[in-house]
Structures are given as C-alpha cells and as structure tokens.
Design a protein around this motif. Structure first.
Motif, PDB file in Angstrom:
ATOM      1  N   MET A   1      11.768   0.231  10.639  1.00  0.00           N
ATOM      2  CA  MET A   1      11.977   1.480  11.114  1.00  0.00           C
ATOM      3  C   MET A   1      12.076   2.600  10.056  1.00  0.00           C
ATOM      4  SD  MET A   1      15.664   2.353  13.018  1.00  0.00           S
ATOM      5  CE  MET A   1      15.005   1.454  14.474  1.00  0.00           C
ATOM      6  N   LYS A   2      12.118   2.150   8.714  1.00  0.00           N
ATOM      7  CA  LYS A   2      12.267   2.903   7.646  1.00  0.00           C
ATOM      8  C   LYS A   2      10.949   3.159   6.848  1.00  0.00           C
ATOM      9  CE  LYS A   2      17.215   1.770   6.768  1.00  0.00           C
ATOM     10  NZ  LYS A   2      18.128   1.424   5.831  1.00  0.00           N
ATOM     11  N   ILE A   3      10.056   1.954   6.983  1.00  0.00           N
ATOM     12  CA  ILE A   3       8.952   2.203   6.290  1.00  0.00           C
ATOM     13  C   ILE A   3       7.696   2.004   7.026  1.00  0.00           C
ATOM     14  CG2 ILE A   3       7.496   0.981   4.259  1.00  0.00           C
ATOM     15  CD1 ILE A   3      10.090  -0.181   3.244  1.00  0.00           C
ATOM     16  N   PRO A   4       6.714   2.862   7.089  1.00  0.00           N
ATOM     17  CA  PRO A   4       5.458   3.010   8.083  1.00  0.00           C
ATOM     18  C   PRO A   4       4.700   1.735   7.686  1.00  0.00           C
ATOM     19  CG  PRO A   4       5.300   4.773   6.405  1.00  0.00           C
ATOM     20  CD  PRO A   4       6.717   4.354   6.197  1.00  0.00           C
ATOM     21  N   GLY A   5       4.138   1.217   8.661  1.00  0.00           N
ATOM     22  CA  GLY A   5       3.044   0.006   8.521  1.00  0.00           C
ATOM     23  C   GLY A   5       1.797   0.406   7.439  1.00  0.00           C
ATOM     24  N   VAL A   6       1.440   1.645   7.481  1.00  0.00           N
ATOM     25  CA  VAL A   6       0.241   2.050   6.682  1.00  0.00           C
ATOM     26  C   VAL A   6       0.426   1.865   5.273  1.00  0.00           C
ATOM     27  CG1 VAL A   6      -0.459   3.936   8.286  1.00  0.00           C
ATOM     28  CG2 VAL A   6       1.123   4.335   6.609  1.00  0.00           C
ATOM     29  N   VAL A   7       1.749   1.520   4.776  1.00  0.00           N
ATOM     30  CA  VAL A   7       2.139   1.578   3.424  1.00  0.00           C
ATOM     31  C   VAL A   7       1.823   0.018   2.688  1.00  0.00           C
ATOM     32  CG1 VAL A   7       3.032   3.615   3.046  1.00  0.00           C
ATOM     33  CG2 VAL A   7       4.505   1.617   3.421  1.00  0.00           C
ATOM     34  N   PHE A   8       1.914  -1.067   3.751  1.00  0.00           N
ATOM     35  CA  PHE A   8       2.036  -2.557   3.718  1.00  0.00           C
ATOM     36  C   PHE A   8       0.699  -3.004   3.225  1.00  0.00           C
ATOM     37  CE2 PHE A   8       5.425  -2.578   7.360  1.00  0.00           C
ATOM     38  CZ  PHE A   8       6.659  -2.721   6.342  1.00  0.00           C
ATOM     39  N   ARG A   9       0.876  -3.833   2.265  1.00  0.00           N
ATOM     40  CA  ARG A   9      -0.472  -4.439   1.567  1.00  0.00           C
ATOM     41  C   ARG A   9      -0.043  -6.070   1.470  1.00  0.00           C
ATOM     42  NH1 ARG A   9      -1.816  -0.237   2.992  1.00  0.00           N
ATOM     43  NH2 ARG A   9      -2.994   1.512   1.816  1.00  0.00           N
ATOM     44  N   GLY A  10      -0.937  -6.734   1.247  1.00  0.00           N
ATOM     45  CA  GLY A  10      -1.090  -8.063   1.000  1.00  0.00           C
ATOM     46  C   GLY A  10       0.175  -9.038   2.101  1.00  0.00           C
ATOM     47  N   ILE A  11       0.978  -9.597   1.230  1.00  0.00           N
ATOM     48  CA  ILE A  11       1.852 -10.396   2.122  1.00  0.00           C
ATOM     49  C   ILE A  11       2.755  -9.645   3.063  1.00  0.00           C
ATOM     50  CG2 ILE A  11       3.759 -10.416   0.346  1.00  0.00           C
ATOM     51  CD1 ILE A  11       2.745 -13.520   2.468  1.00  0.00           C
ATOM     52  N   TYR A  12       2.959  -8.457   2.629  1.00  0.00           N
ATOM     53  CA  TYR A  12       3.842  -7.487   3.683  1.00  0.00           C
ATOM     54  C   TYR A  12       3.272  -7.392   4.911  1.00  0.00           C
ATOM     55  CZ  TYR A  12       6.513  -7.222  -0.626  1.00  0.00           C
ATOM     56  OH  TYR A  12       7.363  -7.555  -1.841  1.00  0.00           O
ATOM     57  N   LYS A  13       1.892  -7.117   4.802  1.00  0.00           N
ATOM     58  CA  LYS A  13       1.177  -6.881   5.934  1.00  0.00           C
ATOM     59  C   LYS A  13       1.064  -7.914   6.762  1.00  0.00           C
ATOM     60  CE  LYS A  13      -2.851  -4.037   7.197  1.00  0.00           C
ATOM     61  NZ  LYS A  13      -4.024  -2.959   6.728  1.00  0.00           N
ATOM     62  N   LEU A  14       0.688  -9.261   6.185  1.00  0.00           N
ATOM     63  CA  LEU A  14       0.660 -10.450   6.890  1.00  0.00           C
ATOM     64  C   LEU A  14       2.090 -10.387   7.691  1.00  0.00           C
ATOM     65  CD1 LEU A  14      -0.642 -13.036   7.599  1.00  0.00           C
ATOM     66  CD2 LEU A  14       0.195 -13.984   5.457  1.00  0.00           C
ATOM     67  N   LEU A  15       3.134 -10.469   7.232  1.00  0.00           N
ATOM     68  CA  LEU A  15       4.225 -10.557   7.407  1.00  0.00           C
ATOM     69  C   LEU A  15       4.517  -9.670   8.800  1.00  0.00           C
ATOM     70  CD1 LEU A  15       7.064 -12.148   7.699  1.00  0.00           C
ATOM     71  CD2 LEU A  15       7.938 -10.615   5.869  1.00  0.00           C
ATOM     72  N   PHE A  16       4.471  -8.254   8.622  1.00  0.00           N
ATOM     73  CA  PHE A  16       4.679  -7.404   9.445  1.00  0.00           C
ATOM     74  C   PHE A  16       3.666  -7.016  10.370  1.00  0.00           C
ATOM     75  CE2 PHE A  16       8.007  -6.921   6.113  1.00  0.00           C
ATOM     76  CZ  PHE A  16       9.293  -7.406   6.942  1.00  0.00           C
ATOM     77  N   TYR A  17       2.537  -7.410  10.442  1.00  0.00           N
ATOM     78  CA  TYR A  17       1.472  -7.091  11.145  1.00  0.00           C
ATOM     79  C   TYR A  17       0.883  -8.132  11.996  1.00  0.00           C
ATOM     80  CZ  TYR A  17      -0.024  -2.474   9.886  1.00  0.00           C
ATOM     81  OH  TYR A  17      -0.306  -1.131   9.727  1.00  0.00           O
ATOM     82  N   VAL A  18       1.451  -9.591  11.322  1.00  0.00           N
ATOM     83  CA  VAL A  18       0.875 -10.589  12.120  1.00  0.00           C
ATOM     84  C   VAL A  18       2.035 -11.581  12.677  1.00  0.00           C
ATOM     85  CG1 VAL A  18      -0.484 -12.807  12.127  1.00  0.00           C
ATOM     86  CG2 VAL A  18      -1.125 -10.680  11.003  1.00  0.00           C
ATOM     87  N   ILE A  19       2.999 -12.041  11.802  1.00  0.00           N
ATOM     88  CA  ILE A  19       3.922 -12.926  11.966  1.00  0.00           C
ATOM     89  C   ILE A  19       5.185 -12.276  12.693  1.00  0.00           C
ATOM     90  CG2 ILE A  19       5.911 -14.485  10.946  1.00  0.00           C
ATOM     91  CD1 ILE A  19       3.566 -14.994   8.496  1.00  0.00           C
TER      92      ILE A  19
END
Length: 226
Positions: free
Chosen positions: A155-173
């Motif tokens: 809710m605080k951090i937009p998905g466009v700034v996620f990279r690497g493991i964070y993108k895997l966690l919050f885009y997939v898992i």
C-alpha cells in the motif's frame, strides 16, 4: 488521508519515485483504497471469519445447506457502512487524474474498471487461500500476520520500484504488488498487452489454487459433530 500527506511530504523533496510522479502516486493510493473499500463492503467480514468457523465447528452448518459453503461464507456479512470509503477513493482518483493532466475517455474508464475488478477478485482469492490453510495447520496466526505486513508494504510502495527477490515475492508469491500498480499503469497510459496477459494469468492461477485448497480442505475436514 495519511497516505496522501506522507506522499505530499516525499514529493516536496523528490520529483519521482521510480518512473512515477506525484499524480501517478495519488492514482495508486486511490486505486489501492478503492480495491480495499470494495473488499470491506462485499466480502472481507465474511471471509475473515472462515478460520474461526473451521476451528470451532460452525462450518458444519454451512456444509448441510444446498448453497456452496464458500459462497455463503464469503458474502453473508456485506457491510454497507464501508461505502463512504468507496466514494472517498473515487475522489482521490479524480485528484490524481487532475494532477497527471490525463484526458480520460469512457474506454479508459471501462478498462480501468476491468482492472479493478480483476484485482478485487485476486484479493479475494488471496484471502480465501490463507484462511483455507486452517484446514491443514494448527495455527495460521503468523501467516495472517505475513498477509497484513505484505498488504501494508504494498500500500506504501508501488510495484514499479520492486526488483529481484522483491518482485518475485510481491508479483508472484504474494501478488499484492500488482493490485494497485497495474490499474494505475493502465490509467496513466503505461499499460501493455504483456501486462494484461500476466494480470489475467495471475488471477486465473490463484483462482485454481483457491478452488483446489478449499475442496481438498473440505475433504480433510473432520466435523465437530462427528
């Protein structure tokens, strides 16, 4: 309102967060608020009680009815008291669109509503999946805490700034990272066909996981009355 104030302070010192300016962030906040508000109105209180009903045996009452137990559990506690949150979210969205200087057509609004609907369904699936684990585990308290932490972060951090493991966690898992990000990208003109394919695929995949866990859990469930 607190979210808006926080980002007002942030954008007083920087021009962008990742590729997004202030307007996109306001749309992001409004979108997350809208999805959450609809969740609170329609199914949150019903779904949130699933774990307790499984543990204390109240779910027995639902298994004897001709209607789908999950359907009745999900929508038996509709909460009209949260409707003002929906209206406030729309106001935030309007403010964000004005800040971006976007010219929004009826087609854009329709496409955005499709995205919001997809994300509402995804959020529902995630909530049911986590509470269906009560069929298999002694306690789901820590998993629920993980869910709350993930929602709070996304809710605080937009998905466009996620990279690497964070993108895997919050885009997939735990794909809470796409809940407000994809609709915002679409409305601001950054949506792509790849994004549509991925979003629909994620909702479909988690729908399958939801159905599998629920049906498997019901087969494992030992009635309290027995």
């Amino acid at each position: 309102m607190i979210q808006l104030i926080v980002f007002q302070a942030i954008y007083a010192n920087v021009d962008t967060i990742g590729p997004w300016g202030k307007g996109e962030m306001v749309i992001f906040i409004g979108t997350f608020s809208l999805v959450n508000a609809v969740n609170m109105v329609v199914y949150f209180f019903g779904v949130n009680g699933i774990s307790g009903k499984i543990r204390n045996g109240d779910i027995d009452l639902y298994l004897t009815k001709p209607v789908s137990p999950l359907l009745r559990l999900s929508f038996e506690q509709v909460n009209p008291g949260s409707l003002p949150l929906v209206a406030l979210s729309v106001c935030i969205l309007w403010y964000g669109v004005r800040l971006c200087g976007l010219r929004v057509s009826a087609g854009h609004v329709l496409g955005y509503l499709v995205w919001v609907t997809l994300m509402i369904v995804l959020w529902y699936e995630m909530e049911v999946i986590i509470r269906s684990l009560t069929f298999f585990l002694v306690s789901t308290v820590n998993i629920t805490r993980l869910e709350e932490a993930g929602i709070d972060l996304c809710m605080k951090i937009p998905g466009v700034v996620f990279r690497g493991i964070y993108k895997l966690l919050f885009y997939v898992i735990l794909p809470y990272g796409i809940v407000a990000t994809f609709p915002t990208m679409y409305l601001s003109g950054d949506g792509t066909l790849k994004m549509w394919i991925y979003g629909i695929a994620v909702v479909t995949a988690f729908g399958g996981i939801t159905a599998f866990l629920w049906k498997t859990g019901l087969k494992r469930y030992n009635s309290v009355s027995s």
